[in-house]
Structure formats: C-alpha cells, structure tokens
Design a protein around this motif. Structure first.
Motif, PDB file in Angstrom:
ATOM      1  N   GLN A  19       0.812  -1.214   0.000  1.00 37.52           N
ATOM      2  CA  GLN A  19       0.000   0.000   0.000  1.00 37.52           C
ATOM      3  C   GLN A  19       0.846   1.264   0.000  1.00 37.52           C
ATOM      4  O   GLN A  19       0.544   2.215  -0.701  1.00 37.52           O
ATOM      5  N   SER A  20       1.924   1.274   0.783  1.00 38.43           N
ATOM      6  CA  SER A  20       2.745   2.479   0.879  1.00 38.43           C
ATOM      7  C   SER A  20       3.429   2.813  -0.443  1.00 38.43           C
ATOM      8  O   SER A  20       3.723   3.968  -0.715  1.00 38.43           O
ATOM      9  N   ALA A  21       3.659   1.805  -1.275  1.00 40.06           N
ATOM     10  CA  ALA A  21       4.272   2.028  -2.586  1.00 40.06           C
ATOM     11  C   ALA A  21       3.219   2.159  -3.685  1.00 40.06           C
ATOM     12  O   ALA A  21       3.549   2.488  -4.823  1.00 40.06           O
ATOM     13  N   GLY A  22       1.977   1.867  -3.355  1.00 36.26           N
ATOM     14  CA  GLY A  22       0.900   1.990  -4.335  1.00 36.26           C
ATOM     15  C   GLY A  22       0.958   0.945  -5.424  1.00 36.26           C
ATOM     16  O   GLY A  22       0.507   1.191  -6.538  1.00 36.26           O
ATOM     17  N   VAL A  23       1.479  -0.235  -5.104  1.00 38.95           N
ATOM     18  CA  VAL A  23       1.640  -1.278  -6.122  1.00 38.95           C
ATOM     19  C   VAL A  23       1.140  -2.627  -5.588  1.00 38.95           C
ATOM     20  O   VAL A  23       1.160  -2.883  -4.384  1.00 38.95           O
ATOM     21  N   GLY A  24       0.662  -3.455  -6.501  1.00 41.25           N
ATOM     22  CA  GLY A  24       0.277  -4.822  -6.184  1.00 41.25           C
ATOM     23  C   GLY A  24       0.834  -5.740  -7.249  1.00 41.25           C
ATOM     24  O   GLY A  24       1.113  -5.315  -8.370  1.00 41.25           O
ATOM     25  N   TRP A  25       1.014  -7.019  -6.915  1.00 39.36           N
ATOM     26  CA  TRP A  25       1.552  -7.952  -7.907  1.00 39.36           C
ATOM     27  C   TRP A  25       1.045  -9.356  -7.646  1.00 39.36           C
ATOM     28  O   TRP A  25       0.604  -9.694  -6.553  1.00 39.36           O
ATOM     29  N   ALA A  26       1.095 -10.165  -8.692  1.00 41.60           N
ATOM     30  CA  ALA A  26       0.694 -11.566  -8.609  1.00 41.60           C
ATOM     31  C   ALA A  26       1.417 -12.339  -9.702  1.00 41.60           C
ATOM     32  O   ALA A  26       1.747 -11.790 -10.760  1.00 41.60           O
ATOM     33  N   THR A  27       1.648 -13.615  -9.445  1.00 39.74           N
ATOM     34  CA  THR A  27       2.206 -14.495 -10.471  1.00 39.74           C
ATOM     35  C   THR A  27       1.059 -14.989 -11.341  1.00 39.74           C
ATOM     36  O   THR A  27       0.027 -15.424 -10.826  1.00 39.74           O
ATOM     37  N   VAL A  28       1.242 -14.905 -12.637  1.00 41.25           N
ATOM     38  CA  VAL A  28       0.266 -15.388 -13.606  1.00 41.25           C
ATOM     39  C   VAL A  28       0.904 -16.571 -14.323  1.00 41.25           C
ATOM     40  O   VAL A  28       2.029 -16.475 -14.806  1.00 41.25           O
ATOM     41  N   GLY A  33      -0.653 -26.183 -24.910  1.00 37.94           N
ATOM     42  CA  GLY A  33      -0.784 -27.545 -25.406  1.00 37.94           C
ATOM     43  C   GLY A  33       0.445 -28.372 -25.064  1.00 37.94           C
ATOM     44  O   GLY A  33       1.549 -27.848 -24.947  1.00 37.94           O
ATOM     45  N   GLY A  34       0.250 -29.662 -24.849  1.00 38.19           N
ATOM     46  CA  GLY A  34       1.356 -30.552 -24.524  1.00 38.19           C
ATOM     47  C   GLY A  34       1.799 -30.469 -23.077  1.00 38.19           C
ATOM     48  O   GLY A  34       2.826 -31.016 -22.701  1.00 38.19           O
ATOM     49  N   GLY A  35       1.057 -29.723 -22.251  1.00 35.43           N
ATOM     50  CA  GLY A  35       1.375 -29.634 -20.830  1.00 35.43           C
ATOM     51  C   GLY A  35       2.384 -28.569 -20.454  1.00 35.43           C
ATOM     52  O   GLY A  35       2.744 -28.441 -19.292  1.00 35.43           O
ATOM     53  N   ALA A  36       2.865 -27.797 -21.408  1.00 39.35           N
ATOM     54  CA  ALA A  36       3.843 -26.739 -21.101  1.00 39.35           C
ATOM     55  C   ALA A  36       3.173 -25.615 -20.324  1.00 39.35           C
ATOM     56  O   ALA A  36       2.009 -25.289 -20.559  1.00 39.35           O
ATOM     57  N   THR A  37       3.901 -25.030 -19.375  1.00 34.31           N
ATOM     58  CA  THR A  37       3.414 -23.866 -18.632  1.00 34.31           C
ATOM     59  C   THR A  37       4.476 -22.781 -18.658  1.00 34.31           C
ATOM     60  O   THR A  37       5.671 -23.057 -18.782  1.00 34.31           O
ATOM     61  N   ARG A  38       4.033 -21.545 -18.549  1.00 27.04           N
ATOM     62  CA  ARG A  38       4.927 -20.401 -18.461  1.00 27.04           C
ATOM     63  C   ARG A  38       4.370 -19.460 -17.398  1.00 27.04           C
ATOM     64  O   ARG A  38       3.160 -19.309 -17.280  1.00 27.04           O
ATOM     65  N   GLY A  39       5.256 -18.818 -16.649  1.00 26.22           N
ATOM     66  CA  GLY A  39       4.806 -17.909 -15.614  1.00 26.22           C
ATOM     67  C   GLY A  39       5.471 -16.550 -15.727  1.00 26.22           C
ATOM     68  O   GLY A  39       6.563 -16.423 -16.273  1.00 26.22           O
ATOM     69  N   PHE A  40       4.791 -15.548 -15.226  1.00 25.68           N
ATOM     70  CA  PHE A  40       5.347 -14.200 -15.156  1.00 25.68           C
ATOM     71  C   PHE A  40       4.691 -13.471 -13.996  1.00 25.68           C
ATOM     72  O   PHE A  40       3.660 -13.907 -13.484  1.00 25.68           O
ATOM     73  N   THR A  41       5.288 -12.380 -13.583  1.00 30.30           N
ATOM     74  CA  THR A  41       4.729 -11.561 -12.517  1.00 30.30           C
ATOM     75  C   THR A  41       4.158 -10.291 -13.123  1.00 30.30           C
ATOM     76  O   THR A  41       4.839  -9.606 -13.896  1.00 30.30           O
ATOM     77  N   ALA A  42       2.912 -10.005 -12.784  1.00 25.59           N
ATOM     78  CA  ALA A  42       2.240  -8.798 -13.267  1.00 25.59           C
ATOM     79  C   ALA A  42       2.134  -7.804 -12.115  1.00 25.59           C
ATOM     80  O   ALA A  42       1.742  -8.173 -11.005  1.00 25.59           O
ATOM     81  N   TYR A  43       2.486  -6.556 -12.380  1.00 24.43           N
ATOM     82  CA  TYR A  43       2.446  -5.478 -11.386  1.00 24.43           C
ATOM     83  C   TYR A  43       1.370  -4.470 -11.784  1.00 24.43           C
ATOM     84  O   TYR A  43       1.291  -4.089 -12.950  1.00 24.43           O
ATOM     85  N   VAL A  44       0.561  -4.053 -10.817  1.00 23.69           N
ATOM     86  CA  VAL A  44      -0.485  -3.072 -11.091  1.00 23.69           C
ATOM     87  C   VAL A  44      -0.343  -1.876 -10.162  1.00 23.69           C
ATOM     88  O   VAL A  44       0.166  -1.995  -9.043  1.00 23.69           O
ATOM     89  N   GLY A  45      -0.786  -0.730 -10.656  1.00 22.34           N
ATOM     90  CA  GLY A  45      -0.809   0.489  -9.848  1.00 22.34           C
ATOM     91  C   GLY A  45      -2.118   0.555  -9.084  1.00 22.34           C
ATOM     92  O   GLY A  45      -3.186   0.494  -9.681  1.00 22.34           O
ATOM     93  N   LEU A  46      -2.051   0.661  -7.773  1.00 14.86           N
ATOM     94  CA  LEU A  46      -3.253   0.657  -6.943  1.00 14.86           C
ATOM     95  C   LEU A  46      -3.956   2.001  -6.909  1.00 14.86           C
ATOM     96  O   LEU A  46      -5.129   2.077  -6.533  1.00 14.86           O
TER      97      LEU A  46
END
Length: 60
Positions: A19-28, A33-46
């Motif tokens: 909250q003090s930085a005004g930011v939030g984040w989550a792993t997406v 297909g074929g069972g492959a997965t990829r991840g990244f972190t998304a940051y949002v301005g609160l």
C-alpha cells in the motif's frame, strides 16, 4: 481460426500489495498444449482508476 498462440489456461496466484508504494503484484501462469506452462509476474498500480497494469516481469 488458429489458437496456437492462445493459452489453454490462465491462473492468477495470490495477490500481494504494498500500500505504501501503491503497487500490487501476482504471479500469472499460462498453460499451453502438450502440458507446457509459463509464468510471469504482473504489477499493477493501486492508485489508478481503473487499476492498470504497470509492468510485467517474465524472469527468463
């Protein structure tokens, strides 16, 4: 219509906020297909209305 560039699943993990930085984040995680997965972190301005995507970290 080809769907080879469309993920089969998209999952958003637990959201964390600084909250003090005004930011939030989550792993997406995308599932492909074929069972492959990829991840990244998304940051949002609160302080923006509506909340907007500020940055993406692919970490590869």
């Amino acid at each position: 219509m080809s769907t080879q560039n469309t993920p089969r699943t998209i999952t958003v993990g637990t959201v964390t906020t600084a909250q003090s930085a005004g930011v939030g984040w989550a792993t997406v995680t995308t599932g492909w297909g074929g069972g492959a997965t990829r991840g990244f972190t998304a940051y949002v301005g609160l302080e923006s209305h509506p909340i907007t995507l500020q940055d993406v970290d692919c970490g590869q």
